[in-house]
Design a protein around this motif. Structure first.
Motif, PDB file in Angstrom:
ATOM      1  N   TRP A  57      89.933 -23.849  -6.150  1.00 15.54           N
ATOM      2  CA  TRP A  57      91.267 -24.740  -5.311  1.00 15.54           C
ATOM      3  C   TRP A  57      91.119 -25.041  -3.967  1.00 15.54           C
ATOM      4  O   TRP A  57      90.367 -24.106  -3.055  1.00 15.54           O
ATOM      5  CB  TRP A  57      92.753 -23.437  -5.282  1.00 15.54           C
ATOM      6  N   GLU A  58      91.280 -25.860  -3.706  1.00 15.47           N
ATOM      7  CA  GLU A  58      91.123 -26.490  -2.641  1.00 15.47           C
ATOM      8  C   GLU A  58      92.375 -27.832  -2.162  1.00 15.47           C
ATOM      9  O   GLU A  58      91.750 -28.792  -2.857  1.00 15.47           O
ATOM     10  CB  GLU A  58      89.822 -27.166  -2.410  1.00 15.47           C
ATOM     11  N   PRO A  59      93.271 -27.360  -1.628  1.00 11.08           N
ATOM     12  CA  PRO A  59      94.607 -28.822  -1.361  1.00 11.08           C
ATOM     13  C   PRO A  59      93.383 -30.021  -0.612  1.00 11.08           C
ATOM     14  O   PRO A  59      94.165 -31.157  -0.968  1.00 11.08           O
ATOM     15  CB  PRO A  59      95.299 -28.181  -0.318  1.00 11.08           C
ATOM     16  N   ASP A  60      92.619 -30.143  -0.146  1.00 10.04           N
ATOM     17  CA  ASP A  60      91.517 -31.347   0.871  1.00 10.04           C
ATOM     18  C   ASP A  60      91.037 -32.092   0.006  1.00 10.04           C
ATOM     19  O   ASP A  60      89.170 -30.830  -0.540  1.00 10.04           O
ATOM     20  CB  ASP A  60      90.984 -30.831   1.885  1.00 10.04           C
ATOM     21  N   THR A  61      91.660 -32.492  -0.343  1.00  8.08           N
ATOM     22  CA  THR A  61      90.836 -33.015  -2.058  1.00  8.08           C
ATOM     23  C   THR A  61      89.579 -33.947  -1.278  1.00  8.08           C
ATOM     24  O   THR A  61      88.413 -34.153  -2.116  1.00  8.08           O
ATOM     25  CB  THR A  61      91.804 -34.667  -2.263  1.00  8.08           C
ATOM     26  N   ALA A  62      90.072 -34.777  -0.333  1.00  4.35           N
ATOM     27  CA  ALA A  62      88.384 -35.200   0.251  1.00  4.35           C
ATOM     28  C   ALA A  62      87.694 -34.368   0.807  1.00  4.35           C
ATOM     29  O   ALA A  62      86.020 -34.693   0.032  1.00  4.35           O
ATOM     30  CB  ALA A  62      88.490 -35.958   1.846  1.00  4.35           C
ATOM     31  N   LEU A  63      87.637 -33.217   0.539  1.00  5.82           N
ATOM     32  CA  LEU A  63      86.981 -31.226   0.805  1.00  5.82           C
ATOM     33  C   LEU A  63      85.915 -31.738  -0.297  1.00  5.82           C
ATOM     34  O   LEU A  63      85.205 -31.064   0.109  1.00  5.82           O
ATOM     35  CB  LEU A  63      87.345 -30.646   2.169  1.00  5.82           C
ATOM     36  N   ALA A  64      87.039 -30.710  -1.326  1.00  5.22           N
ATOM     37  CA  ALA A  64      86.835 -31.309  -2.251  1.00  5.22           C
ATOM     38  C   ALA A  64      85.802 -32.080  -3.445  1.00  5.22           C
ATOM     39  O   ALA A  64      84.992 -31.980  -4.009  1.00  5.22           O
ATOM     40  CB  ALA A  64      87.945 -30.541  -3.255  1.00  5.22           C
ATOM     41  N   ALA A  65      85.556 -33.533  -2.428  1.00  2.00           N
ATOM     42  CA  ALA A  65      84.850 -34.332  -3.304  1.00  2.00           C
ATOM     43  C   ALA A  65      83.325 -34.088  -2.893  1.00  2.00           C
ATOM     44  O   ALA A  65      82.634 -34.471  -3.314  1.00  2.00           O
ATOM     45  CB  ALA A  65      85.735 -36.002  -3.211  1.00  2.00           C
ATOM     46  N   LYS A  66      83.678 -34.029  -1.444  1.00  2.00           N
ATOM     47  CA  LYS A  66      82.282 -33.702  -0.653  1.00  2.00           C
ATOM     48  C   LYS A  66      81.607 -32.140  -1.422  1.00  2.00           C
ATOM     49  O   LYS A  66      80.248 -32.474  -2.032  1.00  2.00           O
ATOM     50  CB  LYS A  66      82.816 -33.427   0.629  1.00  2.00           C
ATOM     51  N   ALA A  67      82.115 -31.141  -2.032  1.00  3.85           N
ATOM     52  CA  ALA A  67      81.703 -30.635  -2.068  1.00  3.85           C
ATOM     53  C   ALA A  67      81.184 -30.482  -3.511  1.00  3.85           C
ATOM     54  O   ALA A  67      80.041 -30.188  -4.273  1.00  3.85           O
ATOM     55  CB  ALA A  67      82.678 -28.635  -1.919  1.00  3.85           C
ATOM     56  N   GLN A  68      81.999 -30.888  -4.264  1.00  2.00           N
ATOM     57  CA  GLN A  68      81.580 -31.427  -5.898  1.00  2.00           C
ATOM     58  C   GLN A  68      79.858 -31.911  -5.636  1.00  2.00           C
ATOM     59  O   GLN A  68      79.599 -31.575  -6.374  1.00  2.00           O
ATOM     60  CB  GLN A  68      82.864 -32.239  -6.269  1.00  2.00           C
ATOM     61  N   ARG A  69      80.079 -33.147  -5.463  1.00  2.00           N
ATOM     62  CA  ARG A  69      78.988 -33.703  -4.533  1.00  2.00           C
ATOM     63  C   ARG A  69      77.874 -33.037  -4.260  1.00  2.00           C
ATOM     64  O   ARG A  69      76.788 -33.276  -5.177  1.00  2.00           O
ATOM     65  CB  ARG A  69      79.215 -35.295  -4.055  1.00  2.00           C
ATOM     66  N   GLN A  70      77.324 -32.235  -2.991  1.00  2.00           N
ATOM     67  CA  GLN A  70      77.019 -31.643  -2.590  1.00  2.00           C
ATOM     68  C   GLN A  70      76.851 -30.582  -3.733  1.00  2.00           C
ATOM     69  O   GLN A  70      74.964 -30.107  -3.819  1.00  2.00           O
ATOM     70  CB  GLN A  70      77.545 -30.748  -1.495  1.00  2.00           C
ATOM     71  N   TYR A  71      76.926 -29.895  -4.381  1.00  2.00           N
ATOM     72  CA  TYR A  71      77.097 -28.840  -4.967  1.00  2.00           C
ATOM     73  C   TYR A  71      77.296 -29.157  -6.920  1.00  2.00           C
ATOM     74  O   TYR A  71      76.425 -28.828  -7.803  1.00  2.00           O
ATOM     75  CB  TYR A  71      77.852 -27.424  -5.491  1.00  2.00           C
ATOM     76  N   LYS A  72      76.728 -30.334  -7.082  1.00  2.00           N
ATOM     77  CA  LYS A  72      77.312 -30.763  -8.544  1.00  2.00           C
ATOM     78  C   LYS A  72      77.840 -30.762  -9.994  1.00  2.00           C
ATOM     79  O   LYS A  72      77.419 -30.045 -10.261  1.00  2.00           O
ATOM     80  CB  LYS A  72      75.833 -30.697  -8.140  1.00  2.00           C
ATOM     81  N   LEU A  73      78.999 -29.983  -8.890  1.00  2.00           N
ATOM     82  CA  LEU A  73      79.838 -29.546  -9.488  1.00  2.00           C
ATOM     83  C   LEU A  73      80.571 -30.372 -10.776  1.00  2.00           C
ATOM     84  O   LEU A  73      81.045 -31.673 -10.117  1.00  2.00           O
ATOM     85  CB  LEU A  73      80.513 -28.588  -8.840  1.00  2.00           C
TER      86      LEU A  73
END
Length: 365
Positions: A57-73
């Motif tokens: 759960w992360e309401p900040d969609t920009a931060l979520a997208a960044k983490a998705q790319r960084q950790y390949k999730l």
């Protein structure tokens, strides 16, 4: 040579036990918030199957997208609604890696669903939140654990064990704790982390909460069920241009009947340090780092040695510890470092310290 029947049965039992352990299902967890700089501990925990992240759960969609790319999730892991995520993935436990203020929101969502919670230190941003979280955990009978880096230190656990043995250190009279670094901005904390870490509401304070909680946590474990009689604190803003809203340095004196703790917390030191000294009337114990223990007897000569996790019987991975607690393999001892009663007391001490620094007088927590 043939095995006797009893030895054959024991050998078979041992093999079956090992097989069952290997087949034990992983702990399914959800991550609630990823703005904390330590969220990478779980998001980047690759190559292990004992703990599985079922949702984030992360309401900040920009931060979520960044983490998705960084950790390949996969994008399917991410949610913007906390209750919806919990109902969808049904985790056994939730890991809170958002602001300290958000710990209450996470507990309010997880506890009624019977989901265990582990938050990053400290337990709560203020005492009101801590009390509500405690009540929710008790009512719904969930584990509510607080994770500190120093809870993984073999030197800290060995110091606590020796201090509890009256034949080793004797009666504890004084403890000193030094926890701090150059400052969160100076060491490169990300903007989403700094945004709440330097906010007096979202973090509860500055260095006082961020690093003062370590000493309060360990001293509470040393004192067990003994409550402080007074707390005095002085806070400073040595870098108001960098941290205009919160303190960046704090000295906290915690008095007990017959004992005292001096807690120094800072964002102003030239290097990172997490160390402690405990003085008893028979010996002193010093833990200058995670693995080193120095003892001094009446003659004052230091005896230094390295302490292994095996000797200290400490979990060096907080998620492995969480899994063991949830599975019933480990019992959270009263007043121990992760325990709820300890960490409510930590917030009581920090709250009293904030009041003391404001009014310039000692405060009873």
């Amino acid at each position: 040579m043939q095995l006797r029947p009893i030895f054959l049965l024991l050998a078979i039992f041992s093999l079956l036990t090992q097989a069952l352990r290997a087949q034990e299902p992983p702990l399914h967890v959800a991550v609630a918030g990823i703005s904390h700089g330590h969220s990478g501990w779980i998001l980047g925990r690759t190559g292990k199957t004992d703990v599985i992240v079922a949702g984030i759960w992360e309401p900040d969609t920009a931060l979520a997208a960044k983490a998705q790319r960084q950790y390949k999730l996969p994008a399917s892991l991410f949610y913007t609604n906390l209750p919806a995520m919990l109902d969808a993935v049904k985790p056994e436990a939730v890991l809170a890696f958002g602001s300290v203020y958000a710990h209450l929101e996470v507990t309010e969502a997880a506890a009624p669903r019977g989901i265990h919670v582990m938050v990053e230190k400290p337990l709560a941003a203020n005492l009101g939140h801590a009390r509500k979280m405690e009540a929710l955990a008790r009512k719904h009978r969930i584990h509510l654990l607080t994770n500190y880096e120093t809870s993984w230190y073999p030197s800290v656990h060995t110091s606590l064990r020796l201090a509890a043995d009256s034949n080793q250190a004797g009666t504890i009279r004084m403890a000193r704790f030094n926890h701090g670094h150059q400052g969160p901005k100076e060491i490169g904390c990300g903007p989403e982390f700094l945004a709440w870490l330097t906010d007096p509401v979202l973090n509860g304070a500055g260095a006082l909460n961020d690093f003062g909680c370590y000493g309060a946590n360990i001293m509470t474990a040393l004192m067990r069920d003994r409550a402080p009689v007074s707390v005095s604190a002085v806070t400073r803003r040595f870098k108001p241009d960098v941290y205009p809203k919160v303190d960046d340095d704090a000295t906290i004196v915690v008095d007990y009947p017959g004992a005292q703790a001096v807690i120094q917390a800072s964002w102003n030191w030239t290097f990172n340090r997490k160390d402690m000294e405990v003085y008893g009337d028979k010996a002193s114990l010093s833990a200058p780092d995670a693995a080193t223990l120095i003892t001094r007897g009446p003659n004052g000569r230091p005896q230094e040695r390295k302490v292994t996790p095996e000797e200290a019987k400490v979990y060096t991975d907080p998620f492995v510890y969480l899994a063991a607690v949830v599975r019933g393999k480990e019992t959270v001892a009263p007043w121990s470092l992760y325990s709820l009663e300890n960490n409510v007391m930590v917030v009581r001490i920090l709250e009293a310290a904030k009041i003391s620094a404001k009014i310039g007088k000692s405060v009873r927590p």
